[in-house]
Motif scaffolding. Structure first.
Motif, PDB file in Angstrom:
ATOM      1  N   VAL A  10       0.953  -1.304   0.491  1.00  7.64           N
ATOM      2  CA  VAL A  10      -0.264  -0.194   0.102  1.00  7.64           C
ATOM      3  C   VAL A  10       0.822   1.187   0.611  1.00  7.64           C
ATOM      4  CG1 VAL A  10      -1.730   1.262   1.648  1.00  7.64           C
ATOM      5  CG2 VAL A  10      -2.058  -0.999   0.905  1.00  7.64           C
ATOM      6  N   ASP A  11       2.099   1.415   0.850  1.00  8.05           N
ATOM      7  CA  ASP A  11       2.924   2.493   0.945  1.00  8.05           C
ATOM      8  C   ASP A  11       3.517   2.329  -0.762  1.00  8.05           C
ATOM      9  OD1 ASP A  11       2.256   2.854   3.707  1.00  8.05           O
ATOM     10  OD2 ASP A  11       3.967   1.832   4.174  1.00  8.05           O
ATOM     11  N   ARG A  12       3.796   1.190  -1.031  1.00  7.00           N
ATOM     12  CA  ARG A  12       4.877   1.832  -1.925  1.00  7.00           C
ATOM     13  C   ARG A  12       3.527   2.497  -3.455  1.00  7.00           C
ATOM     14  NH1 ARG A  12       5.117  -0.892  -6.797  1.00  7.00           N
ATOM     15  NH2 ARG A  12       3.516  -2.719  -6.560  1.00  7.00           N
ATOM     16  N   ILE A  13       2.941   1.350  -3.608  1.00  9.04           N
ATOM     17  CA  ILE A  13       1.259   2.282  -4.617  1.00  9.04           C
ATOM     18  C   ILE A  13       1.164   3.870  -3.963  1.00  9.04           C
ATOM     19  CG2 ILE A  13      -0.699   2.305  -5.283  1.00  9.04           C
ATOM     20  CD1 ILE A  13      -0.481  -1.142  -5.092  1.00  9.04           C
ATOM     21  N   ALA A  14       1.085   4.462  -3.020  1.00  6.63           N
ATOM     22  CA  ALA A  14       0.738   5.140  -2.316  1.00  6.63           C
ATOM     23  C   ALA A  14       2.100   6.687  -3.251  1.00  6.63           C
ATOM     24  CB  ALA A  14       0.650   5.564  -0.864  1.00  6.63           C
ATOM     25  N   ILE A  15       3.164   5.661  -2.703  1.00  9.88           N
ATOM     26  CA  ILE A  15       4.518   6.440  -3.123  1.00  9.88           C
ATOM     27  C   ILE A  15       4.451   6.918  -4.879  1.00  9.88           C
ATOM     28  CG2 ILE A  15       7.084   6.648  -2.932  1.00  9.88           C
ATOM     29  CD1 ILE A  15       6.962   5.191  -0.482  1.00  9.88           C
TER      30      ILE A  15
ATOM     31  N   ILE B  61       2.204   7.071  -6.458  1.00 13.65           N
ATOM     32  CA  ILE B  61       0.554   7.703  -7.466  1.00 13.65           C
ATOM     33  C   ILE B  61       0.892   9.110  -6.707  1.00 13.65           C
ATOM     34  CG2 ILE B  61      -1.799   8.469  -6.388  1.00 13.65           C
ATOM     35  CD1 ILE B  61      -2.001   5.713  -6.307  1.00 13.65           C
ATOM     36  N   GLN B  62       2.417   9.500  -5.721  1.00 11.99           N
ATOM     37  CA  GLN B  62       2.765  10.501  -5.876  1.00 11.99           C
ATOM     38  C   GLN B  62       3.614  11.357  -6.660  1.00 11.99           C
ATOM     39  OE1 GLN B  62       1.330  12.706  -3.093  1.00 11.99           O
ATOM     40  NE2 GLN B  62       2.678  14.441  -3.523  1.00 11.99           N
ATOM     41  N   LYS B  63       4.921  10.274  -6.983  1.00 11.91           N
ATOM     42  CA  LYS B  63       5.666  10.370  -7.745  1.00 11.91           C
ATOM     43  C   LYS B  63       4.484  10.936  -8.914  1.00 11.91           C
ATOM     44  CE  LYS B  63       9.358   7.793  -5.999  1.00 11.91           C
ATOM     45  NZ  LYS B  63      10.462   7.111  -5.975  1.00 11.91           N
ATOM     46  N   LYS B  64       3.789   9.981  -9.380  1.00 11.07           N
ATOM     47  CA  LYS B  64       3.179  10.699 -10.939  1.00 11.07           C
ATOM     48  C   LYS B  64       2.069  12.159 -11.183  1.00 11.07           C
ATOM     49  CE  LYS B  64       2.001   5.869 -13.211  1.00 11.07           C
ATOM     50  NZ  LYS B  64       1.173   5.155 -12.987  1.00 11.07           N
ATOM     51  N   LYS B  65       1.445  11.899  -9.645  1.00 10.21           N
ATOM     52  CA  LYS B  65       1.261  13.884  -9.490  1.00 10.21           C
ATOM     53  C   LYS B  65       1.720  14.737  -9.336  1.00 10.21           C
ATOM     54  CE  LYS B  65      -2.933  12.159  -6.712  1.00 10.21           C
ATOM     55  NZ  LYS B  65      -3.535  12.658  -4.968  1.00 10.21           N
ATOM     56  N   GLU B  66       3.321  14.335  -8.866  1.00 14.36           N
ATOM     57  CA  GLU B  66       4.321  15.140  -8.855  1.00 14.36           C
ATOM     58  C   GLU B  66       4.415  15.374 -10.313  1.00 14.36           C
ATOM     59  OE1 GLU B  66       6.921  14.287  -5.834  1.00 14.36           O
ATOM     60  OE2 GLU B  66       5.672  14.728  -4.588  1.00 14.36           O
ATOM     61  N   LYS B  67       4.805  14.310 -11.021  1.00 19.37           N
ATOM     62  CA  LYS B  67       5.261  13.977 -12.548  1.00 19.37           C
ATOM     63  C   LYS B  67       4.326  15.301 -13.164  1.00 19.37           C
ATOM     64  CE  LYS B  67       7.622  11.701 -16.110  1.00 19.37           C
ATOM     65  NZ  LYS B  67       7.788  10.472 -16.518  1.00 19.37           N
ATOM     66  N   GLU B  68       2.995  15.125 -13.283  1.00 22.46           N
ATOM     67  CA  GLU B  68       1.568  15.411 -13.760  1.00 22.46           C
ATOM     68  C   GLU B  68       1.657  17.404 -13.274  1.00 22.46           C
ATOM     69  OE1 GLU B  68      -1.699  13.841 -12.835  1.00 22.46           O
ATOM     70  OE2 GLU B  68      -1.424  11.873 -14.011  1.00 22.46           O
ATOM     71  N   GLU B  69       2.632  17.600 -12.208  1.00 18.62           N
ATOM     72  CA  GLU B  69       1.768  18.975 -11.734  1.00 18.62           C
ATOM     73  C   GLU B  69       3.459  19.156 -12.834  1.00 18.62           C
ATOM     74  OE1 GLU B  69       1.761  22.349 -10.573  1.00 18.62           O
ATOM     75  OE2 GLU B  69      -0.043  20.942 -10.591  1.00 18.62           O
ATOM     76  N   GLU B  70       4.403  19.098 -12.355  1.00 13.17           N
ATOM     77  CA  GLU B  70       5.640  19.502 -13.191  1.00 13.17           C
ATOM     78  C   GLU B  70       5.326  19.493 -14.525  1.00 13.17           C
ATOM     79  OE1 GLU B  70      10.406  17.590 -13.651  1.00 13.17           O
ATOM     80  OE2 GLU B  70       9.666  17.639 -11.919  1.00 13.17           O
ATOM     81  N   SER B  71       4.970  19.174 -15.072  1.00 15.18           N
ATOM     82  CA  SER B  71       4.970  18.970 -16.370  1.00 15.18           C
ATOM     83  C   SER B  71       4.359  19.911 -16.974  1.00 15.18           C
ATOM     84  CB  SER B  71       4.169  17.859 -17.331  1.00 15.18           C
ATOM     85  OG  SER B  71       5.067  16.825 -17.134  1.00 15.18           O
ATOM     86  N   ARG B  72       2.602  20.193 -16.017  1.00 12.90           N
ATOM     87  CA  ARG B  72       1.822  21.444 -16.294  1.00 12.90           C
ATOM     88  C   ARG B  72       2.785  23.039 -16.456  1.00 12.90           C
ATOM     89  NH1 ARG B  72      -1.678  18.925 -11.949  1.00 12.90           N
ATOM     90  NH2 ARG B  72      -1.958  17.221 -13.344  1.00 12.90           N
ATOM     91  N   GLU B  73       3.149  22.713 -15.344  1.00  8.33           N
ATOM     92  CA  GLU B  73       4.250  23.812 -14.894  1.00  8.33           C
ATOM     93  C   GLU B  73       5.089  24.815 -16.068  1.00  8.33           C
ATOM     94  OE1 GLU B  73       5.173  27.475 -12.784  1.00  8.33           O
ATOM     95  OE2 GLU B  73       3.150  25.641 -12.573  1.00  8.33           O
ATOM     96  N   LEU B  74       5.481  23.275 -16.875  1.00  9.91           N
ATOM     97  CA  LEU B  74       6.371  23.189 -17.995  1.00  9.91           C
ATOM     98  C   LEU B  74       5.930  23.990 -19.090  1.00  9.91           C
ATOM     99  CD1 LEU B  74       9.171  20.505 -17.224  1.00  9.91           C
ATOM    100  CD2 LEU B  74       9.733  22.533 -17.437  1.00  9.91           C
ATOM    101  N   GLU B  75       4.717  23.202 -19.380  1.00 12.06           N
ATOM    102  CA  GLU B  75       3.592  23.821 -20.146  1.00 12.06           C
ATOM    103  C   GLU B  75       3.527  25.578 -20.238  1.00 12.06           C
ATOM    104  OE1 GLU B  75       1.471  23.771 -23.747  1.00 12.06           O
ATOM    105  OE2 GLU B  75       3.107  22.168 -23.363  1.00 12.06           O
TER     106      GLU B  75
END
Length: 118
Positions: free
Chosen positions: A45-50, A52-66
């Motif tokens: 569960v912890d691994r999956i949560a981490i 998911i968090q990494k994907k969210k951060e990556k998506e936010e970073e992509s949005r910011e770059l865009e």
């Protein structure tokens, strides 16, 4: 079953003795196995949560770059538009200037209009 009876009875007796020593009445081996299973599930569960968090951060970073890319493009378009306007305004003469009046005289002469003396 007959050839494994001794082994079975030994395991059963060990479990019964362990259960008798525990307050809960459950063999310690079962409790340990359940605890290990719970730990493994929690780790998953912890691994999956981490993840998911990494994907969210990556998506936010992509949005910011865009957003930054779009802002740069907008700034460049605005800059080019401003640069395009400047040269044209420098060469234009205001209405009523000498050059403008001379243009009107030439146009009148070309169209066959004659000036009146009066």
């Amino acid at each position: 079953m007959e050839k494994n009876t001794g082994k079975f009875m030994k395991e059963l007796w060990t479990l019964l003795l362990s259960a008798g020593k525990n307050e809960s009445g459950v063999p310690q081996q079962f409790l340990d196995a359940k605890e290990e299973e719970t730990r493994k599930k929690q780790a998953e569960v912890d691994r999956i949560a981490i993840e998911i968090q990494k994907k969210k951060e990556k998506e936010e970073e992509s949005r910011e770059l865009e957003r930054e890319r779009i802002k740069k493009m907008d700034d460049e378009v605005e800059r080019k538009a401003n640069n395009a306007m400047e040269p044209a305004s420098k060469h234009m003469l205001p209405k009523g200037s000498i050059g403008h009046a001379e243009d009107e005289k030439e146009t009148g002469t070309r169209n066959g209009a004659r000036g009146r003396k009066g």
